[in-house]
Design a protein around this motif. Structure first.
Motif, short mmCIF file in Angstrom:
data_model
loop_
_atom_site.label_atom_id
_atom_site.label_comp_id
_atom_site.label_asym_id
_atom_site.label_seq_id
_atom_site.Cartn_x
_atom_site.Cartn_y
_atom_site.Cartn_z
N ALA A 96 15.86 9.64 -2.44
CA ALA A 96 15.91 11.08 -2.73
C ALA A 96 14.63 11.81 -2.36
O ALA A 96 14.61 13.04 -2.31
N ALA A 97 13.55 11.08 -2.09
CA ALA A 97 12.25 11.71 -1.86
C ALA A 97 12.19 12.36 -0.48
O ALA A 97 12.75 11.84 0.49
N PRO A 98 11.48 13.49 -0.35
CA PRO A 98 11.25 14.07 0.97
C PRO A 98 10.40 13.13 1.82
O PRO A 98 9.60 12.35 1.29
N ALA A 99 10.57 13.20 3.12
CA ALA A 99 9.94 12.23 4.02
C ALA A 99 8.43 12.21 3.90
O ALA A 99 7.79 11.17 4.08
N GLN A 100 7.82 13.34 3.56
CA GLN A 100 6.36 13.41 3.54
C GLN A 100 5.76 12.95 2.22
O GLN A 100 4.53 12.87 2.09
N MET A 101 6.56 12.65 1.21
CA MET A 101 6.03 12.24 -0.09
C MET A 101 5.38 10.86 0.02
O MET A 101 5.96 9.94 0.59
N HIS A 102 4.19 10.72 -0.54
CA HIS A 102 3.47 9.44 -0.55
C HIS A 102 3.86 8.67 -1.81
O HIS A 102 3.77 9.20 -2.92
N ILE A 103 4.25 7.42 -1.63
CA ILE A 103 4.79 6.61 -2.71
C ILE A 103 4.09 5.25 -2.71
O ILE A 103 3.80 4.68 -1.65
N LEU A 156 0.84 -1.19 0.00
CA LEU A 156 0.00 0.00 0.00
C LEU A 156 0.87 1.24 0.00
O LEU A 156 2.07 1.18 0.30
N PRO A 157 0.30 2.41 -0.30
CA PRO A 157 1.10 3.64 -0.27
C PRO A 157 1.73 3.88 1.10
O PRO A 157 1.15 3.56 2.14
N PHE A 158 2.92 4.47 1.09
CA PHE A 158 3.65 4.74 2.32
C PHE A 158 4.37 6.07 2.18
O PHE A 158 4.63 6.55 1.07
N GLY A 159 4.69 6.69 3.33
CA GLY A 159 5.50 7.88 3.32
C GLY A 159 6.96 7.52 3.14
O GLY A 159 7.45 6.53 3.69
N ALA A 160 7.67 8.33 2.37
CA ALA A 160 9.08 8.02 2.11
C ALA A 160 9.87 7.93 3.41
O ALA A 160 10.79 7.10 3.53
N GLY A 161 9.51 8.75 4.39
CA GLY A 161 10.22 8.71 5.66
C GLY A 161 10.07 7.38 6.37
O GLY A 161 10.99 6.92 7.06
N ALA A 162 8.93 6.73 6.20
CA ALA A 162 8.71 5.44 6.86
C ALA A 162 9.55 4.33 6.27
O ALA A 162 9.72 3.28 6.89
N ARG A 206 7.25 19.31 -6.73
CA ARG A 206 6.62 20.58 -7.12
C ARG A 206 5.12 20.43 -7.34
O ARG A 206 4.42 21.44 -7.49
N LEU A 207 4.62 19.20 -7.36
CA LEU A 207 3.18 19.00 -7.53
C LEU A 207 2.45 19.37 -6.23
O LEU A 207 3.05 19.39 -5.15
N PRO A 208 1.15 19.65 -6.29
CA PRO A 208 0.41 20.01 -5.08
C PRO A 208 0.49 18.91 -4.02
O PRO A 208 0.64 17.72 -4.34
N ALA A 209 0.38 19.32 -2.77
CA ALA A 209 0.42 18.37 -1.67
C ALA A 209 -0.71 17.35 -1.82
O ALA A 209 -1.79 17.65 -2.32
N GLY A 210 -0.45 16.14 -1.38
CA GLY A 210 -1.44 15.08 -1.47
C GLY A 210 -1.32 14.22 -2.70
O GLY A 210 -2.13 13.30 -2.90
N THR A 211 -0.31 14.47 -3.54
CA THR A 211 -0.11 13.66 -4.74
C THR A 211 0.53 12.32 -4.35
O THR A 211 1.45 12.25 -3.54
N LEU A 212 0.03 11.25 -4.93
CA LEU A 212 0.62 9.93 -4.76
C LEU A 212 1.54 9.66 -5.96
O LEU A 212 1.11 9.77 -7.12
N VAL A 213 2.78 9.32 -5.68
CA VAL A 213 3.74 9.02 -6.74
C VAL A 213 3.86 7.50 -6.86
O VAL A 213 4.16 6.81 -5.88
#
Length: 493
Positions: free
Chosen positions: A418-425, A48-54, A393-400
């Motif tokens: 390389a992703a910031p901790a808050q990015m959802h992947i 499932l999607p996860f935060g890069a920091g996790a 640079r995309l709006p917050a809440g984007t899933l990559v």
């Protein structure tokens, strides 16, 4: 010669290599090193999607020597010496790709210092040799990546220096140490075997009447043979299908291309497409001219024995790869695989061009330009870091959505690092209903167009097609790095 005389050349090389190591984004293969020494040779990415920091735990674990050896034997094609050393280095300096790369930089500087000593033995300018060799694209590249190339170079240069001393002094002790160091080079990277054999045969030719010398060298090299075979035989079938089938004419063309790239870099890829062929033609003519000068002037600048060593050292890698491909029915050719011949090419050029300032200046200018491209040009780098910047640079809440790739290492590894901790992947293994269900809560998704191996090249277009055809998803212009889709049904809610 006093070591201080090499200091300016080595300081210049150190500044250049550290700058390249800092500037370049993560490489596909480097994350095999990262995850292996962290105890996660094949990360188990969440479904499932996860935060890069996790996901940072995958990069921050610890594996002992035994776990590293087991991981290599089960799923890799490399011997363990470099990875054991990298584990100790990481424990001392901490995690982070740049810090891991610094080990390769230190090893490369040691190899350059030894190369300067070899140049001195041959009556060649050490500083000029170091400058020319450092500006070879393939040498600078393998000198900074967090892989086993630089350690193999260090051991091979040490073994070559001692082989020269053994040949000239008739010392069995120097011969044994030369063989042991060349064996250590092979235990760092199997491809160093070609250079080890070439230097060993040269030493045997030089000392064929002094059987104690060449026998001692053979015994020194054999010390690593049982352990090397123990790893190699377990790994022999782990990368089937990695290379195309062997055919002589295409193999020769690919090998020539990679050898030229190792010497001159990727300059034709870094200019506008209309100029690519003219630049390649000019570089080809220049390379042929350099070869003619080396053959003509090298005869006068170097003795017969030194010429034989340089020719054997330079030719060992391409000829060895060609023989390997013919034996196994594939084409195991990449620019970085011929790296160990480059120090021998640097010695030959330094000896041949010192009395031809115009040719020397042109050679150094091309080398500096190609290495600048290595440090700065996106055409020479894998795209994960640029994709992260574009996604951020995309709006917050984007899933990559990132493709899993062949084994979940080389494709998602650099991106997540390389992703910031808050990015959802979401690391996607297939394009289907599970991906659509995971993306449903998000206002938009971005498919990272990372096509770095066979699996990712197949999956990325399918992921984009999945969202194009799915209801509630509308394509949004986003440039070549990302395929972005907005969730129109969520907006209506």
């Amino acid at each position: 010669m006093r070591p201080a005389r090499l200091a300016p050349a080595l300081c210049g090389a150190a500044i250049l290599l550290v700058a390249i190591a800092w500037r370049r984004g993560g490489e596909y293969d480097e994350f095999y090193s990262v995850f292996l020494v962290a105890g996660h040779p094949r990360p188990d990415w969440p479904a499932l999607p996860f935060g890069a920091g996790a996901a940072r735990a995958f990069y921050r674990g610890h594996a002992g020597f035994g776990a590293i050896a087991t991981g290599l034997r089960r799923g890799d094609v490399h011997p363990p010496l470099y990875f054991w050393l990298l584990s100790l280095w990481r424990d001392a300096l901490g995690v982070g790709l740049f810090r891991l790369r610094l080990l390769s930089v230190v090893e490369t500087l040691g190899a350059l210092a030894l190369l300067g000593r070899i140049a001195l033995r041959m009556g060649i300018s050490p500083s000029l040799t170091i400058a020319i060799t450092t500006l070879f694209y393939g040498f600078a590249y393998t000198g900074i990546v967090a892989r086993d190339f630089a350690l193999a170079t260090l051991c091979a240069m040490a073994g070559t220096l001692l082989a020269i001393d053994a040949a000239r002094g008739g010392s069995a002790r120097a011969g044994f140490c030369a063989g042991a160091l060349l064996g250590a080079a092979c235990f760092s990277n199997y491809l160093a075997s070609f250079t080890a054999v070439a230097v060993g045969l040269w030493l045997a030719w030089m000392t064929w009447r002094q059987w104690r010398v060449w026998l001692a060298a053979a015994l020194g090299g054999a010390a690593f043979l049982p352990a090397g075979l123990w790893f190699f035989l377990a790994q022999a079938g782990s990368r089937r299908g990695q290379f195309p089938p062997f055919r002589l004419a295409p193999a020769l063309g690919a090998l020539a291309r990679d050898q030229a790239g190792a010497l001159l870099g990727a300059l034709p890829r870094e200019v506008p497409a209309a100029f690519a062929m003219p630049v390649a033609a000019v570089l080809g003519v220049g390379l042929a001219g350099l070869l003619i000068l080396v053959l003509h002037d090298g005869r006068r600048a170097l003795g017969r024995d030194d010429r034989a060593l340089l020719a054997a050292g330079f030719a060992a890698s391409p000829l060895g790869l060609l023989a390997l491909g013919a034996a196994f029915g594939n084409q195991p050719f990449e620019m970085r695989y011929v790296w160990l011949g480059l120090p021998f090419a640097g010695l030959a050029l330094a000896a041949s061009l010192r009395r031809r300032p115009w040719a020397l200046a042109a050679s150094l200018a091309v080398g500096a330009t190609s290495v600048a491209g290595l440090a700065l040009s996106p055409a020479t780098m894998q795209p994960a870091a640029r994709m992260v910047r574009a996604a951020a640079r995309l709006p917050a809440g984007t899933l990559v959505i990132v493709p899993f790739g062949n084994d979940g290492v080389g494709v998602p590894g650099p991106f997540v690092a390389a992703a910031p901790a808050q990015m959802h992947i979401l690391v996607a293994r297939a394009a289907g209903a599970a991906v659509l269900a995971a993306a449903r809560p998000y206002p938009r998704i971005a498919v990272a167009r990372i096509e770095a191996d066979g699996a990712s090249r197949a999956l990325v277009p399918r992921l984009a097609a999945l969202f194009k055809a799915a209801p509630c998803w509308h394509s949004v212009p986003a440039g070549p790095l990302l395929a972005v889709f907005a969730n129109t049904c969520r907006e209506r809610r």
